[in-house]
Design a protein around this motif. Sequence first.
Motif, PDB file in Angstrom:
ATOM      1  N   GLU A  87       0.816  -1.212   0.000  1.00  0.00           N
ATOM      2  CA  GLU A  87       0.000   0.000   0.000  1.00  0.00           C
ATOM      3  C   GLU A  87       0.850   1.264   0.000  1.00  0.00           C
ATOM      4  N   ILE A  88       2.090   1.105   0.487  1.00  0.00           N
ATOM      5  CA  ILE A  88       3.004   2.244   0.486  1.00  0.00           C
ATOM      6  C   ILE A  88       4.229   1.846  -0.312  1.00  0.00           C
ATOM      7  N   GLY A  89       4.223   2.147  -1.601  1.00  0.00           N
ATOM      8  CA  GLY A  89       5.296   1.716  -2.502  1.00  0.00           C
ATOM      9  C   GLY A  89       6.474   2.663  -2.451  1.00  0.00           C
ATOM     10  N   MET A  90       7.588   2.222  -3.039  1.00  0.00           N
ATOM     11  CA  MET A  90       8.795   3.045  -2.950  1.00  0.00           C
ATOM     12  C   MET A  90       9.604   3.000  -4.244  1.00  0.00           C
ATOM     13  N   VAL A  91      10.123   4.158  -4.619  1.00  0.00           N
ATOM     14  CA  VAL A  91      11.009   4.255  -5.778  1.00  0.00           C
ATOM     15  C   VAL A  91      12.340   4.788  -5.281  1.00  0.00           C
ATOM     16  N   PHE A  92      13.423   4.199  -5.763  1.00  0.00           N
ATOM     17  CA  PHE A  92      14.737   4.504  -5.188  1.00  0.00           C
ATOM     18  C   PHE A  92      15.541   5.459  -6.052  1.00  0.00           C
ATOM     19  N   GLN A  93      16.643   5.903  -5.484  1.00  0.00           N
ATOM     20  CA  GLN A  93      17.511   6.852  -6.173  1.00  0.00           C
ATOM     21  C   GLN A  93      18.086   6.238  -7.452  1.00  0.00           C
ATOM     22  N   GLN A  94      18.619   5.024  -7.299  1.00  0.00           N
ATOM     23  CA  GLN A  94      19.182   4.331  -8.451  1.00  0.00           C
ATOM     24  C   GLN A  94      18.064   3.499  -9.074  1.00  0.00           C
ATOM     25  N   PRO A  95      17.783   3.708 -10.363  1.00  0.00           N
ATOM     26  CA  PRO A  95      16.756   2.859 -10.984  1.00  0.00           C
ATOM     27  C   PRO A  95      17.127   1.386 -10.768  1.00  0.00           C
ATOM     28  N   ASN A  96      16.195   0.576 -10.286  1.00  0.00           N
ATOM     29  CA  ASN A  96      16.534  -0.824 -10.017  1.00  0.00           C
ATOM     30  C   ASN A  96      15.555  -1.800 -10.651  1.00  0.00           C
ATOM     31  N   PRO A  97      15.414  -1.734 -11.982  1.00  0.00           N
ATOM     32  CA  PRO A  97      14.543  -2.731 -12.616  1.00  0.00           C
ATOM     33  C   PRO A  97      15.133  -4.121 -12.404  1.00  0.00           C
ATOM     34  N   PHE A  98      14.259  -5.132 -12.339  1.00  0.00           N
ATOM     35  CA  PHE A  98      14.753  -6.497 -12.269  1.00  0.00           C
ATOM     36  C   PHE A  98      15.309  -6.878 -13.632  1.00  0.00           C
ATOM     37  N   PRO A  99      16.230  -7.828 -13.663  1.00  0.00           N
ATOM     38  CA  PRO A  99      16.831  -8.178 -14.959  1.00  0.00           C
ATOM     39  C   PRO A  99      15.898  -9.030 -15.825  1.00  0.00           C
ATOM     40  N   PHE A 100      14.672  -8.592 -15.976  1.00  0.00           N
ATOM     41  CA  PHE A 100      13.724  -9.315 -16.812  1.00  0.00           C
ATOM     42  C   PHE A 100      13.176  -8.349 -17.860  1.00  0.00           C
ATOM     43  N   SER A 101      12.169  -8.790 -18.584  1.00  0.00           N
ATOM     44  CA  SER A 101      11.604  -7.921 -19.610  1.00  0.00           C
ATOM     45  C   SER A 101      10.816  -6.783 -18.954  1.00  0.00           C
ATOM     46  N   ILE A 102      10.543  -5.764 -19.759  1.00  0.00           N
ATOM     47  CA  ILE A 102       9.777  -4.618 -19.266  1.00  0.00           C
ATOM     48  C   ILE A 102       8.426  -5.094 -18.755  1.00  0.00           C
ATOM     49  N   TYR A 103       7.785  -5.937 -19.564  1.00  0.00           N
ATOM     50  CA  TYR A 103       6.477  -6.478 -19.208  1.00  0.00           C
ATOM     51  C   TYR A 103       6.532  -7.182 -17.856  1.00  0.00           C
ATOM     52  N   ASP A 104       7.493  -8.081 -17.721  1.00  0.00           N
ATOM     53  CA  ASP A 104       7.598  -8.849 -16.471  1.00  0.00           C
ATOM     54  C   ASP A 104       7.878  -7.943 -15.280  1.00  0.00           C
ATOM     55  N   ASN A 105       8.695  -6.924 -15.496  1.00  0.00           N
ATOM     56  CA  ASN A 105       8.979  -5.997 -14.419  1.00  0.00           C
ATOM     57  C   ASN A 105       7.694  -5.383 -13.877  1.00  0.00           C
ATOM     58  N   VAL A 106       6.848  -4.927 -14.805  1.00  0.00           N
ATOM     59  CA  VAL A 106       5.655  -4.203 -14.373  1.00  0.00           C
ATOM     60  C   VAL A 106       4.670  -5.126 -13.651  1.00  0.00           C
ATOM     61  N   ILE A 107       4.516  -6.352 -14.156  1.00  0.00           N
ATOM     62  CA  ILE A 107       3.493  -7.208 -13.540  1.00  0.00           C
ATOM     63  C   ILE A 107       4.043  -8.063 -12.409  1.00  0.00           C
ATOM     64  N   TYR A 108       5.328  -7.884 -12.067  1.00  0.00           N
ATOM     65  CA  TYR A 108       5.921  -8.823 -11.122  1.00  0.00           C
ATOM     66  C   TYR A 108       5.152  -8.949  -9.820  1.00  0.00           C
ATOM     67  N   GLY A 109       4.801  -7.794  -9.259  1.00  0.00           N
ATOM     68  CA  GLY A 109       4.081  -7.819  -7.985  1.00  0.00           C
ATOM     69  C   GLY A 109       2.764  -8.581  -8.096  1.00  0.00           C
ATOM     70  N   LEU A 110       2.030  -8.287  -9.180  1.00  0.00           N
ATOM     71  CA  LEU A 110       0.724  -8.929  -9.357  1.00  0.00           C
ATOM     72  C   LEU A 110       0.860 -10.420  -9.601  1.00  0.00           C
ATOM     73  N   ARG A 111       1.802 -10.780 -10.464  1.00  0.00           N
ATOM     74  CA  ARG A 111       1.954 -12.173 -10.822  1.00  0.00           C
ATOM     75  C   ARG A 111       2.299 -12.995  -9.583  1.00  0.00           C
ATOM     76  N   ILE A 112       3.173 -12.446  -8.743  1.00  0.00           N
ATOM     77  CA  ILE A 112       3.531 -13.187  -7.541  1.00  0.00           C
ATOM     78  C   ILE A 112       2.343 -13.255  -6.584  1.00  0.00           C
ATOM     79  N   ALA A 113       1.518 -12.221  -6.625  1.00  0.00           N
ATOM     80  CA  ALA A 113       0.307 -12.270  -5.798  1.00  0.00           C
ATOM     81  C   ALA A 113      -0.705 -13.267  -6.346  1.00  0.00           C
ATOM     82  N   GLY A 114      -0.417 -13.879  -7.518  1.00  0.00           N
ATOM     83  CA  GLY A 114      -1.262 -14.962  -7.998  1.00  0.00           C
ATOM     84  C   GLY A 114      -2.155 -14.615  -9.176  1.00  0.00           C
ATOM     85  N   GLU A 115      -2.032 -13.395  -9.696  1.00  0.00           N
ATOM     86  CA  GLU A 115      -2.867 -13.005 -10.829  1.00  0.00           C
ATOM     87  C   GLU A 115      -2.399 -13.722 -12.097  1.00  0.00           C
ATOM     88  N   LYS A 116      -3.306 -14.435 -12.782  1.00  0.00           N
ATOM     89  CA  LYS A 116      -2.886 -15.199 -13.961  1.00  0.00           C
ATOM     90  C   LYS A 116      -3.579 -14.746 -15.240  1.00  0.00           C
TER      91      LYS A 116
END
Lengths: 252, 294
Positions: A87-116
């Motif tokens: 509920e309280i998200g955070m963005v850091f000084q150094q951009p820290n995308p995960f080493p995956f695709s742009i798509y996967d980066n954006v949905i990572y939180g949701l996908r792990i929460a079980g959204e299929k």
Amino acid sequence: MSEEILTTQDLHLYYGDKEALKGINLDFTEKGITALIGPSGCGKSTYLRTLNRMNDLIPNVTITGTIKFKDQDLYSPNADTVQIRKEIGMVFQQPNPFPFSIYDNVIYGLRIAGEKDKEKLDAVVEKSLRQAAVWDEVKDHLHESALALSGGQQQRVCIARVLAVSPEIILLDEPTSALDPVSSSQIEATLLNLRHDYTIIIVTHNLQQASRIADRTAFFMNGELVEVDQTKNIFMNPAKKQTEDYISGRFG
Amino acid sequence: MNSKTQNKIAIGALYGIAGFVVLILLALLGYILVSGMPQLSWHFLTAPAKAFLKGGGVGVQLFNSFYLLFLAMLISFPIALGAAIYLYEYAKDNWLTTTIRTAIEILSSLPSVVVGLFGFLFFVVKLRLGFSILSGAFALTFFNLPLLTRSIEDSLRTISETQREGGLALGLSRWETVTKVILPAAVPSILTGVILSAGRVFGEAAALIYTAGQSAPALNFMDWNPFNISSPLNPMRPAETLAVHIWKINSEGIMPDAKAISSGSSAVLVLAILIFNFAARYLGKRLYKRLTSA
Ligand SMILES: Nc1ncnc2c1ncn2[C@@H]1O[C@H](COP(=O)(O)OP(=O)(O)OP(=O)(O)O)[C@@H](O)[C@H]1O
Ligand SMILES: [Mg+2]
């Protein structure tokens, strides 16, 4: 006057026995942008990180006082840090995308929460990237590595990644200090877009940036909150001498 | 003497030393391959060994080496992965973790003969596993575990702290952050470490002489029931590996072509390890590209 969404009362934080926050009282109302400014080492990042319990990761930290998010005590023994950080998200000084695709980066939180549901995920990706104002730049290579993007694009993808889990509050710690001026102003534009829908708290070293985007500005010094007011007042007509000295560049 | 000439001399000396090391390596490799390659043939790679006659091969030993390697990895990889994740991602610095780290340090510098003798006393004698693949695989696990744990821990260390913060700040639990963000990002480097340690395990002899044994009973490659004594899969049979074979031929080989077989086996061993090393680099790079762009 809108509701108070986040309140801090008499917040003290110690690294070992060094007191980094000396009793902060600061409230945030719903929506809009609050900027935290102050000289280096005054405790801005430390304060910001107490708001979604990121300081828990650092050993030997002691925190006293209360932080309430919508009447829920963030530091009560049965508080769920995982839920809080959704509920309280955070963005850091150094951009820290995960080493995956742009798509996967954006949905990572949701996908792990079980959204299929693929359609739902696609929709969230588009919506979040649009909100973060990078959609047009990345829509044709959503499935390529996020690491191949420029720093500014990476940072906006990181913002989209946070938006995708639909937080209420977004914390940003100097999100543009590692970026060039053009990328910085794109991030600023992005934040100005988001201020109607989210409560945004941003730490910045760039006083012009604070004056351009923040509705409210809080000035910190030596672990204390010196003054908080409408940005206009802080910059044009500060109540405290220290604020005036800092704003006019006399120190820090 | 001015600093420019000093610099030149220093660089020259360093090149000299590096060149010398490369030269030794090439000479060794060259010698092994030149004397071993002529022996290599399909027959040599597949036929069973002969004790008194010439014309034996190393088929059984080669199979044993791979089978042992596979079993040893099967046992040690999950343990090493768990230990590394615990030590790097979870454990706080306290006396317990310091003790574990020191133990790993000591274990990894233990001479492999000692590991072999321990394996003999404990697995072969005490647990009555006899000279068997299983005893050998356990001994290799002891040999491999500390090195593998350290290599996986190093792989985790290469993943920046900002990635962990990113995961946690997104509302992932610590475990989700480790398994869904950190591990995938570390897979290429973990894989490289696994393959490199496979090379070390593959060439190990001393730890196996008294555990997996020095005899290679003929195998029936049509019989895949692990409970039959002549089945290649039977984990309770004694199993001389390639490296042990080389050692044995050179110390007590009485077949007429002992020298040739030993050279041939050495070439096979060296080639296998070279292949492991190149595969590690290639796969690691490929996988990293795949994972980071797909
Ligand atoms: N992990 C830590 N352990 C010990 N002390 C720390 C730690 N992090 C920060 N501090 C100290 O706490 C004080 C506040 O640090 P903080 O990072 O919050 O400052 P800041 O206002 O964000 O500074 P900057 O503008 O340079 O980012 C500093 O004196 C710093 O040295
Ligand atoms: Mg800071």
